[in-house]
Design a protein around this motif. Structure first.
Motif, short mmCIF file in Angstrom:
data_model
loop_
_atom_site.label_atom_id
_atom_site.label_comp_id
_atom_site.label_asym_id
_atom_site.label_seq_id
_atom_site.Cartn_x
_atom_site.Cartn_y
_atom_site.Cartn_z
N LEU A 9 -9.16 3.37 1.46
CA LEU A 9 -9.45 1.95 1.40
C LEU A 9 -8.53 1.38 0.34
CD1 LEU A 9 -11.15 -0.45 2.28
CD2 LEU A 9 -12.88 0.24 0.64
N GLY A 10 -7.50 0.67 0.77
CA GLY A 10 -6.43 0.28 -0.14
C GLY A 10 -5.65 1.52 -0.48
N GLU A 11 -5.63 1.89 -1.74
CA GLU A 11 -4.92 3.11 -2.15
C GLU A 11 -5.86 4.21 -2.61
OE1 GLU A 11 -1.83 2.41 -4.95
OE2 GLU A 11 -0.81 0.99 -3.65
N SER A 12 -7.17 3.97 -2.54
CA SER A 12 -8.10 4.99 -3.01
C SER A 12 -8.78 5.68 -1.83
CB SER A 12 -9.15 4.36 -3.94
OG SER A 12 -9.88 3.38 -3.25
N GLU A 13 -8.90 6.99 -1.95
CA GLU A 13 -9.54 7.79 -0.90
C GLU A 13 -11.03 7.52 -0.90
OE1 GLU A 13 -10.17 12.46 0.32
OE2 GLU A 13 -8.62 11.93 -1.12
N VAL A 14 -11.61 7.44 0.29
CA VAL A 14 -13.03 7.15 0.41
C VAL A 14 -13.62 8.02 1.52
CG1 VAL A 14 -12.67 5.22 2.01
CG2 VAL A 14 -14.72 5.28 0.65
N GLU A 15 -14.83 8.48 1.29
CA GLU A 15 -15.55 9.24 2.31
C GLU A 15 -16.06 8.26 3.37
OE1 GLU A 15 -15.88 12.54 2.49
OE2 GLU A 15 -14.67 12.74 0.68
N VAL A 21 0.85 -1.19 0.00
CA VAL A 21 0.00 0.00 0.00
C VAL A 21 0.88 1.24 0.00
CG1 VAL A 21 -1.71 1.26 1.31
CG2 VAL A 21 -1.86 -1.20 1.13
N GLY A 22 0.63 2.14 -0.93
CA GLY A 22 1.49 3.28 -1.13
C GLY A 22 1.13 4.53 -0.36
N ILE A 23 0.26 4.46 0.64
CA ILE A 23 -0.10 5.63 1.42
C ILE A 23 0.90 5.76 2.56
CG2 ILE A 23 -1.95 6.78 2.69
CD1 ILE A 23 -2.88 5.92 -0.10
N GLU A 42 -6.74 -3.20 3.74
CA GLU A 42 -6.14 -2.17 4.58
C GLU A 42 -6.90 -0.86 4.47
OE1 GLU A 42 -1.96 -1.76 3.99
OE2 GLU A 42 -1.56 -3.73 4.83
N ILE A 43 -7.23 -0.31 5.63
CA ILE A 43 -7.86 1.00 5.71
C ILE A 43 -6.87 1.90 6.41
CG2 ILE A 43 -9.77 2.30 6.69
CD1 ILE A 43 -11.46 -0.24 6.41
N THR A 44 -6.55 3.03 5.79
CA THR A 44 -5.54 3.95 6.33
C THR A 44 -6.21 5.26 6.73
OG1 THR A 44 -3.92 2.98 4.81
CG2 THR A 44 -3.34 5.08 5.83
N VAL A 45 -5.87 5.73 7.93
CA VAL A 45 -6.33 7.03 8.41
C VAL A 45 -5.09 7.93 8.46
CG1 VAL A 45 -7.50 8.29 10.23
CG2 VAL A 45 -8.08 5.89 9.81
#
Length: 125
Positions: free
Chosen positions: A62-68, A29-31, A51-54
């Motif tokens: 969610l993964g590498e895509s931003e999600v609301e 994951v690239g975040i 993977e969920i990143t904060v």
């Protein structure tokens, strides 16, 4: 002599194998996030977790895509085919408010997902 010389072919395949072996670990994951450091055993799981990143600024990935936050559970259900046994890792920057990470975890848990874990970094890394 009508035999095909396979030595160049094998050389090229070995070079490609080495290139893929070197680049594969870089495809995680690239975040970028500054994980907290803790002393604990690493989890070993056969399947790739979700993977969920904060991030520090509060954005959720969610993964590498931003999600609301409103779209997190519908997107999670679509990815897992509503399999509530799917393993989900929550990665939070170490200076993100504890309440924000717990809010994300409670939303995931209230949707029925029971295998939710936090990701931390080993202090020796």
């Amino acid at each position: 002599m009508s035999e095909i010389n396979v030595t160049p072919f094998v050389d090229v395949m070995l070079v490609l194998l080495i290139v893929f072996m070197v680049t594969a670990p870089l495809l995680t994951v690239g975040i970028p996030v500054d994980l907290p450091k803790v002393k604990a055993d690493a989890l070993t799981d056969q399947k790739d977790p979700i993977e969920i990143t904060v991030k520090l600024d509060g954005l959720i990935y969610l993964g590498e895509s931003e999600v609301e936050i409103e779209n997190l559970i519908p997107r999670l259900n679509a990815i897992t085919d509503q399999n509530t046994e799917a393993r989900i890792y929550v990665r939070g920057d170490r200076v993100v408010a504890y309440g924000r990470v717990m809010e994300i975890m409670s939303i995931i848990n209230s949707a029925g997902y029971i295998k939710v874990a936090l990701v931390a970094q080993n202090p020796s890394d």
